[in-house]
Structures are given as structure tokens and as C-alpha cells.
Design an enzyme around this catalytic site. Structure first.
Site, PDB file in Angstrom:
ATOM      1  N   GLU A 170      37.108  41.047  38.180  1.00  0.00           N
ATOM      2  CA  GLU A 170      36.770  42.306  37.670  1.00  0.00           C
ATOM      3  C   GLU A 170      37.497  42.709  35.890  1.00  0.00           C
ATOM      4  OE1 GLU A 170      38.350  45.716  40.013  1.00  0.00           O
ATOM      5  OE2 GLU A 170      37.630  44.957  41.820  1.00  0.00           O
ATOM      6  N   ASN A 212      35.632  36.795  40.908  1.00  0.00           N
ATOM      7  CA  ASN A 212      34.892  37.444  41.484  1.00  0.00           C
ATOM      8  C   ASN A 212      34.989  39.162  40.604  1.00  0.00           C
ATOM      9  OD1 ASN A 212      35.008  38.756  44.773  1.00  0.00           O
ATOM     10  ND2 ASN A 212      36.432  39.885  44.079  1.00  0.00           N
ATOM     11  N   HIS A 249      29.776  45.995  47.222  1.00  0.00           N
ATOM     12  CA  HIS A 249      30.495  47.921  47.426  1.00  0.00           C
ATOM     13  C   HIS A 249      29.585  48.570  47.244  1.00  0.00           C
ATOM     14  CE1 HIS A 249      34.811  46.588  48.354  1.00  0.00           C
ATOM     15  NE2 HIS A 249      34.703  46.047  47.107  1.00  0.00           N
ATOM     16  N   GLU A 278      33.421  41.098  49.370  1.00  0.00           N
ATOM     17  CA  GLU A 278      34.102  42.487  49.548  1.00  0.00           C
ATOM     18  C   GLU A 278      33.840  43.299  50.361  1.00  0.00           C
ATOM     19  OE1 GLU A 278      35.880  44.229  46.926  1.00  0.00           O
ATOM     20  OE2 GLU A 278      37.021  42.249  45.956  1.00  0.00           O
ATOM     21  N   ASP A 280      31.345  46.680  52.039  1.00  0.00           N
ATOM     22  CA  ASP A 280      30.679  47.797  52.942  1.00  0.00           C
ATOM     23  C   ASP A 280      30.247  48.365  52.621  1.00  0.00           C
ATOM     24  OD1 ASP A 280      31.839  48.831  50.747  1.00  0.00           O
ATOM     25  OD2 ASP A 280      33.685  48.593  51.470  1.00  0.00           O
TER      26      ASP A 280
HETATM   27  O1  9MR Z   1      41.556  47.674  49.702  1.00  0.00           O
HETATM   28  C1  9MR Z   1      42.298  47.620  48.223  1.00  0.00           C
HETATM   29  C2  9MR Z   1      43.059  49.356  49.098  1.00  0.00           C
HETATM   30  O2  9MR Z   1      43.850  49.123  49.893  1.00  0.00           O
HETATM   31  C3  9MR Z   1      43.832  49.126  47.142  1.00  0.00           C
HETATM   32  O3  9MR Z   1      45.008  50.212  47.259  1.00  0.00           O
HETATM   33  C4  9MR Z   1      42.925  48.643  46.797  1.00  0.00           C
HETATM   34  C5  9MR Z   1      44.236  48.920  44.518  1.00  0.00           C
HETATM   35  O4  9MR Z   1      43.161  48.796  43.240  1.00  0.00           O
HETATM   36  O5  9MR Z   1      42.552  47.969  46.093  1.00  0.00           O
HETATM   37  C6  9MR Z   1      41.487  47.663  47.534  1.00  0.00           C
HETATM   38  O6  9MR Z   1      40.770  46.269  47.637  1.00  0.00           O
HETATM   39  C7  9MR Z   1      40.381  46.189  46.149  1.00  0.00           C
HETATM   40  C8  9MR Z   1      39.571  45.112  45.583  1.00  0.00           C
HETATM   41  O7  9MR Z   1      41.127  44.590  45.649  1.00  0.00           O
HETATM   42  C9  9MR Z   1      39.205  44.292  44.973  1.00  0.00           C
HETATM   43  N1  9MR Z   1      37.986  45.053  44.564  1.00  0.00           N
HETATM   44  C10 9MR Z   1      38.205  46.336  45.198  1.00  0.00           C
HETATM   45  C11 9MR Z   1      39.189  46.815  46.465  1.00  0.00           C
HETATM   46  C12 9MR Z   1      38.576  48.473  46.669  1.00  0.00           C
HETATM   47  O8  9MR Z   1      39.257  49.016  46.025  1.00  0.00           O
END
Ligand code: 9MR
Length: 455
Positions: A170, A212, A249, A278, A280
Site C-alpha cells: 500500500e 501489494n 476488496h 485479499e 472479499d
Molecule cells: O484484516 C486485518 C485486520 O484484522 C487488521 O485489524 C487490519 C489492521 O490494519 O488489517 C487487516 O488486513 C489488511 C491487510 O493487512 C492489508 N490490506 C487491507 C486489509 C484489510 O484492512
């Protein structure tokens, strides 16, 4: 083409799991009888088995604290052949104090996955978010050094166990600017991303290294174009990058775009793999899930799909009910759509099967017989299926020719000799037909079946 083989009379060392291989085995899958004939639709009965038959993986984000949840683990073990730790490999989890590394939770996930033949995606080495307090407070060359040390230490710890790393996550801004995201890491200099990739390559030369990001799915978006330009530049200058992760997402504010396949194929054309990392989809529309799968299947270098959680209740956006299983662990209509797409999708065009395989079976009598047939062939890899007769519990030894690498297996439990070229496949209750995908790496010779032993 058929190879027959018999009992191996040569001494051989005790096989062990080979660390560096991108094995996406489907160790405990109940996909008995899943066979692939050249050009035919496959008949996998789980996401992982069906994806593997198409030379791909199907993974899930996994949380260490759910590994004691029986429903969760049952679905994980049955359906998936790749795992991404959801939070346990992030910077705040692995280096909570500077120079003090904690890997226990990540190790638990890795161990769970690899002991069951699932591959592991590492997520993530360098990110502006989920930084521990000490790192948030750093800047300049001290931060750059701390970041590089983190990349080196974590990638080294998991060397040989992680098939692909989200090295940088990101790093681009949303909106129309096409600019890098402002962050403490970005302020250490624009070359921080390539520096992270070089450190990761040095620490684990066998892992695929990915960039990513999210909102990089729509080909017309400035952010997508900016990431594309960076990857093209990296490839031109020899910065070590192997793959691009599209988080994907999807929701009403960021919907599945009609040009998604163009995005996948455009990145792939740069000479990198593409992975949907990722996935969903708010509301879990079966049609949209099916479209995503079909888009991946249409692009040879789209090597796998990971959904960001198992049940809706496991999702970071649980109220969107965006996943393939409901809160009770039941398959949703989206699950059926994904499995059907994996099974029914038209394989990419095939070229004639390999012709340089061995024709003489190894010597020796046999306690069972293993017959190898060619499966689907893609531009860079091919499937083989092996049918065993004469035994229910069997061990079959197969060898590929370097630089070939086995990248996925199904319907058996594999282990490897130290070279990584010799695979010992054991029956796991999934029937008498197992399969595997071989990355050709320029060599299209047929894998050799060395032995079949009843046990
Ligand atoms: O799913 C993850 C969640 O449990 C955490 O609280 C969050 C914190 O930033 O991160 C989520 O996973 C993220 C991933 O690491 C990067 N892309 C976005 C995902 C969803 O927020």
C-alpha cells in the site's frame, strides 16, 4: 503417454519436506477421483483441489487465535491450499521492540499450513501502517536502516517457508494523483521500495517478491497506472520483483471493475505473476465471485486467489458478509459459484504434450503400479496425474528434471528429498489418483515415476 513403474530397489535418503518449493499441496482434501484429462474440465470437490488442478492455489487469510476453533480449522484444512497470516507477520507483530523479534504466532500458522502441505504467503515486510510505536517515531536514515533490518530479519527467519512475500504494501496514494502515499517510509527517499525488495531478495532468494495494494483493480484508475509504471520501471532496471498482489476488496464504493481482466493481463505482460491477495466482495454476489475466478483463470500468470478470511464472522468487514462461508461455517452460494468456475473454466490453450519424457521404466518388481498421464499444459507449466492400482495405501516416488519445480499437488501428501527434485507422494485417503503441477522453467520433459510401494 504412460509410464509404468515398479518397486524401487535403490537406497534413498529419508525424504523430508523441501523448504524452498512452492508446494501448494492439498494434503487432507477429500477430492477422491478428481482427475484431469488434457483439455477436460476438472472435477475438484474443494477450492484448493480444484485450483491446484488448474495450476493455481486457493488460499485464505488465517488468524493464529482461531487455530483452536474447530469449525474454522475444519474448513481451512478441507478447502484451502495456501495461507496468509492476517496480522501475525506484520511489523508490529514481529518486531514490537526495536531489535526484538517475536515469531511465535506467525510460526504457529506457518507450521499448521506446511505440515498439511499448504503454501504460505508472507504479509507484509514494509508498510506505513501497523508499525510499532518505536518505528512510527523514526525518520530519515535511521528509519531506512531499521526498515531494511526488519525486512532482512523477518525474511531470513521464514526463508524457505514462504513462497511469496508482500514485500511492500500500500505505498501509493488513493485518488487521481498517481503519487506515492506520504508516510515516514516514503520520506526516507523514493527508492525505499526498491531497497526493500533488494533486501528481501538477499534474505530469501527463493521467495517470490510481490508489491501489494488495494484499489489497483480498475485499469483506468490513476493508482493502478502508477503501480504499473513502477513495476515496469523495476523490471527494466532489474529491481527484483516477481509478482503484483491485487487485494481486491470489493464493495459499492470500490466495485469489481469490468476491466479487471485487463488489469491482470497487463501486469502479467510485464513479466510478473499476478495474485489476488485479499479478495472479499460485500454481499458475496456469486456472479461477481465467479467473474473474479474466471478472470484469473483467463490469465496464465494469475497464479492464485486468497480470500481475506474464512467465515463472514472472520472478516474485517463482517457486517458486509463478504466471504464464502456463513457464520456457522456453511458454504454460501458464492462458494458454489467459485467452485463451479474453478471446475468449469475453460483451460488456457494447450500446446502438444511434452515428448521428451523417459520411455523406459526403472527396473524392479512392483508391489503396486503407478501410471502417469499428461494433464493440462499452460505457457509456463503443466499438470500430470498419476493413477495407482494394486494398493489403497501407497507411496509413489516421482522426479522432475531441474530446473523444473513442482508448484502444486493434490490428492496426496508430498515430501521432498534435499534436492527438491524428487517427490515422495503418500496416499491420504483421497483415492488412487493424485496430481501435480510442474513449472517447466524451459524444460518440458515429462516427470519420471520411479517407484510404487504398497504400505
Ligand atoms: O484484516 C486485518 C485486520 O484484522 C487488521 O485489524 C487490519 C489492521 O490494519 O488489517 C487487516 O488486513 C489488511 C491487510 O493487512 C492489508 N490490506 C487491507 C486489509 C484489510 O484492512
Amino acid at each position: 503417454m504412460i509410464e509404468r513403474c515398479h518397486r524401487d530397489t535403490r537406497p534413498r535418503s529419508r525424504p523430508r519436506l523441501h523448504a524452498a518449493l512452492a508446494v501448494a499441496a492439498v494434503g487432507l482434501l477429500a477430492a477422491a477421483g478428481a482427475t484431469v484429462l488434457p483439455g477436460a474440465a476438472s472435477a475438484g470437490t474443494t477450492l484448493g483441489a480444484s485450483a491446484a488442478e488448474r495450476g493455481r492455489y486457493f488460499g485464505a487469510a488465517v488468524a493464529a487465535n482461531k487455530l483452536s476453533d474447530n469449525t474454522y480449522v475444519t474448513i481451512l484444512n478441507r478447502e484451502f491450499n495456501s495461507v496468509t497470516p492476517e496480522n501475525e507477520m506484520k511489523i508490529d507483530a514481529t518486531e514490537p521492540q526495536q531489535g526484538q523479534f517475536t515469531f511465535a504466532n506467525a510460526d504457529r500458522i506457518v507450521s499448521h499450513a506446511r505440515s498439511r502441505g499448504m503454501s504460505v504467503r508472507g504479509h507484509t515486510l514494509a508498510w506505513h501502517s501497523q508499525q510499532p510505536g518505536w518505528m512510527q517515531n523514526m525518520s530519515g536514515s535511521a528509519l531506512r536502516q531499521a526498515m531494511l533490518n526488519h525486512v532482512t530479519q523477518v525474511a531470513t527467519h521464514f526463508r524457505g517457508q514462504v513462497v511469496a512475500w508482500d514485500v511492500v504494501n500500500e505505498a501509493f496514494a488513493d485518488g487521481s494523483s498517481g503519487a506515492r502515499r506520504d508516510s515516514n517510509l516514503q520520506r526516507t527517499g523514493n527508492d525505499w521500495i526498491e531497497a526493500a525488495f533488494r533486501a528481501a531478495r538477499a534474505a530469501d532468494p527463493g521467495a517470490k517478491l510481490c508489491y501489494n495494494d488495494y484499489n489497483t483493480d480498475d485499469w483506468s484508475h490513476a493508482k493502478t497506472q502508477a503501480v504499473y509504471a513502477m513495476v515496469r520501471d523495476f523490471k527494466q532496471r532489474g529491481v527484483p520483483i516477481d509478482c503484483v498482489g491485487l487485494q481486491s476488496h470489493f464493495n459499492s464504493g470500490s466495485p469489481y471493475p469490468g476491466n479487471y481482466r485487463t488489469t491482470l493481463s497487463s501486469f502479467a505482460a510485464l513479466g510478473v505473476d499476478v495474485q489476488i491477495t485479499e479478495l472479499d466482495i460485500a454481499g458475496a454476489s456469486p456472479t461477481t465471485y465467479r467473474n473474479v475466478v474466471n478472470d484469473c483463470l483467463a490469465v496464465a500468470r494469475c497464479t492464485g486467489i486468497t480470500v481475506w478470511g474464512i467465515r463472514d464472522s472472520d472478516s474485517w468487514r463482517a457486517s458486509d458478509t463478504p466471504l464464502l462461508f456463513d457464520n456457522a461455517g456453511n458454504r454460501k452460494p458464492a462458494y458454489d459459484a467459485v467452485l463451479a468456475a474453478l471446475n468449469n473454466g475453460t483451460p488456457p490453450p494447450t500446446t502438444p504434450p511434452p515428448t521428451t519424457g523417459p520411455t523406459t521404466p526403472p527396473p524392479g518388481g512392483g508391489s503396486c503400479t503407478a501410471t502417469l498421464r499428461d494433464g493440462t499444459r499452460w505457457g509456463d507449466r503443466f499438470n500430470s496425474e498419476v493413477t495407482v492400482s494394486g494398493a489403497t495405501n501407497w507411496t509413489v516416488v516421482v522426479a522432475v528434471t531441474p530446473p523444473q519445480k513442482v508448484s502444486a499437488t493434490w490428492n496426496g501428501t508430498p515430501s521432498w528429498d534435499s534436492s527438491g527434485n524428487v517427490m515422495t507422494m503418500r496416499s491420504n485417503g483421497s483415492g488412487n489418483v493424485f496430481g501435480f503441477t510442474t513449472m517447466a522453467n524451459g524444460n518440458w520433459s515429462r516427470p519420471q515415476v520411479y517407484s510404487c510401494t504398497a504400505s
